[in-house]
Design an enzyme around this catalytic site. Structure first.
Site, PDB file in Angstrom:
ATOM      1  N   GLN A 222       0.861  -1.178   0.000  1.00 35.96           N
ATOM      2  CA  GLN A 222       0.000   0.000   0.000  1.00 35.96           C
ATOM      3  C   GLN A 222       0.900   1.231   0.000  1.00 35.96           C
ATOM      4  O   GLN A 222       1.386   1.679   1.031  1.00 35.96           O
ATOM      5  CB  GLN A 222      -0.913  -0.023   1.213  1.00 35.96           C
ATOM      6  CG  GLN A 222      -1.705  -1.322   1.376  1.00 35.96           C
ATOM      7  CD  GLN A 222      -2.765  -1.521   0.306  1.00 35.96           C
ATOM      8  OE1 GLN A 222      -3.764  -0.815   0.264  1.00 35.96           O
ATOM      9  NE2 GLN A 222      -2.545  -2.484  -0.583  1.00 35.96           N
ATOM     10  N   ALA A 263     -11.947   2.562   3.863  1.00 33.65           N
ATOM     11  CA  ALA A 263     -10.960   1.703   3.223  1.00 33.65           C
ATOM     12  C   ALA A 263     -10.081   2.474   2.239  1.00 33.65           C
ATOM     13  O   ALA A 263     -10.277   3.669   1.995  1.00 33.65           O
ATOM     14  CB  ALA A 263     -11.669   0.548   2.522  1.00 33.65           C
ATOM     15  N   HIS A 264      -9.118   1.758   1.650  1.00 33.35           N
ATOM     16  CA  HIS A 264      -8.133   2.407   0.789  1.00 33.35           C
ATOM     17  C   HIS A 264      -8.763   3.004  -0.473  1.00 33.35           C
ATOM     18  O   HIS A 264      -9.679   2.469  -1.049  1.00 33.35           O
ATOM     19  CB  HIS A 264      -6.977   1.463   0.419  1.00 33.35           C
ATOM     20  CG  HIS A 264      -7.393   0.171  -0.219  1.00 33.35           C
ATOM     21  ND1 HIS A 264      -6.542  -0.883  -0.380  1.00 33.35           N
ATOM     22  CD2 HIS A 264      -8.567  -0.246  -0.736  1.00 33.35           C
ATOM     23  CE1 HIS A 264      -7.157  -1.876  -0.992  1.00 33.35           C
ATOM     24  NE2 HIS A 264      -8.389  -1.503  -1.203  1.00 33.35           N
ATOM     25  N   ASN A 265      -8.239   4.161  -0.837  1.00 33.68           N
ATOM     26  CA  ASN A 265      -8.620   4.897  -2.054  1.00 33.68           C
ATOM     27  C   ASN A 265     -10.068   5.395  -2.050  1.00 33.68           C
ATOM     28  O   ASN A 265     -10.602   5.786  -3.091  1.00 33.68           O
ATOM     29  CB  ASN A 265      -8.362   4.071  -3.305  1.00 33.68           C
ATOM     30  CG  ASN A 265      -6.884   3.905  -3.588  1.00 33.68           C
ATOM     31  OD1 ASN A 265      -6.274   2.901  -3.211  1.00 33.68           O
ATOM     32  ND2 ASN A 265      -6.277   4.907  -4.234  1.00 33.68           N
TER      33      ASN A 265
END
Length: 361
Positions: A222, A263-265
């Site tokens: 990540q 969460a990511h993005n």
């Protein structure tokens, strides 16, 4: 002169005259501060806040929700903030202060009193760690056992409370508060006037794993960051994951409750609010002024239009247009959900009727 300056002027005057820091204000003074109109005794004094159903003499309460209207006739509070169009059906003993928005007004008053009376820590406590070369500007506070890593850029009047971790190359804007136990991973960027509550984690790895031919999952690095804009508040134990690439973005004015997973993005638009235990899956884009109820779950890789609203426990599997109001799992328009609930309550009697008809054959 703004509201806060007016309040400070009254506080200073009170202390000079009475030689005490116990704040007591007249209803007419409060009305002047908030631009309200007094109905009743403008000279009644208040020195504390109370809910309208728990009113006490010397307190100020507010009436914003019609469900609480009946309390105004018996409340023991000395003054009550009400809307300008409030019509009393019975005599009211308390002094009324009529304003445009009672809820917003009491929030403003609470904020004013808090800012005027709160202890503001300053300086660097020991033991704590601040990496060599990190400049600490005026008004800084670094609490005991806090850690500030190399390459950090810290703004003026930032407060980093005990046991907080600020990783390498983190940026924090002016007047931001980092409460005890917050963890901000490397490279993340926090704007000005933000508040991050205890236990929040900003910039932990997103949940990214890829299976090989044998079904073994391998971690996807990540490599991105988290960017939090100005005037954002993040509740206790909320997590905002760093992006795979680029940034997970929380835009200006967003308010996140406790125990939320971003969460990511993910991208959260300006002035969006989320209640506790909401979860947003990866790469979802949320628009401006969206309202997300408690325990709502949004699937990944979808978009949510501006001003959409989700009732508690809604499950959202696909993209949602601007202005939508959804409930249920899978989420559906509020009207459709209400009709289904109403029909569901009739199923038992409907089955009983069918059984009876079949037995009559």
């Amino acid at each position: 002169m703004d509201f806060f300056c007016q309040l400070c002027k009254i506080i200073v005057t009170h202390i000079l005259i009475h030689r005490t820091c116990i704040m007591e204000f007249l209803a007419k003074q409060i009305a002047e501060i908030v631009g309200g109109e007094v109905e009743g005794d403008g000279n009644v004094a208040v020195s504390d806040f109370a809910k309208i159903e728990e009113g006490r003499p010397g307190c100020i309460s507010f009436l914003a929700n019609p469900k609480y209207t009946h309390y105004i006739y018996d409340t023991q509070s000395s003054a009550v903030l009400v809307s300008r169009d409030f019509v009393a059906e019975h005599p009211v003993k308390a002094t009324l202060i009529r304003v445009d928005n009672p809820y917003a007004t009491v929030a403003m008053l609470l904020d004013m009193v808090n800012r005027a009376t709160a202890h503001v820590p300053c300086g660097v406590e020991q033991p704590s760690f601040v990496a060599e070369g990190v400049e600490l500007p005026e008004g800084i506070y670094v609490g005991a056992f806090a850690y500030v890593g190399s390459g950090c850029r810290i703004g003026k009047n930032v407060k980093i409370y005990p046991q907080a971790y600020v990783g390498p190359n983190v940026e924090i804007g002016d007047d931001t508060i980092i409460y005890p136990g917050v963890k901000i991973y490397h490279g993340c960027r926090i704007g000005a006037r933000c508040v991050i509550h205890s236990g929040a984690v900003i910039g932990a790895d997103g949940f990214g794993f890829a299976p090989d031919a044998d079904g073994v999952f391998h971690k996807i690095p990540q490599m991105g960051i988290v960017e939090i804009a100005d005037d954002v508040e993040i509740g206790a134990n909320t997590t905002v994951d760093r992006a795979v690439m680029g940034a997970t973005r929380i835009h200006k004015g967003v308010k996140l409750d406790n125990l939320i997973q971003i969460a990511h993005n993910v991208e959260v638009g300006e002035n969006t609010v989320m209640a506790a235990q909401a979860g947003i899956a990866g790469s979802t884009k949320i628009g401006r002024n969206v309202m997300v109820g408690g325990q709502v779950g949004l699937a990944g890789h979808i978009t949510v239009g501006d001003r959409a609203q989700f009732g508690a426990q809604a499950g959202v599997p696909k993209s949602v247009p601007a202005g939508a109001r959804l409930l249920g799992t899978p989420a559906q328009p509020v009207g459709d959900f209400a009709r289904q609930v109403a029909l569901g309550k009739k199923l038992q009697s409907l089955f009983a009727r069918v059984d009876k008809l079949e037995n009559e054959k």
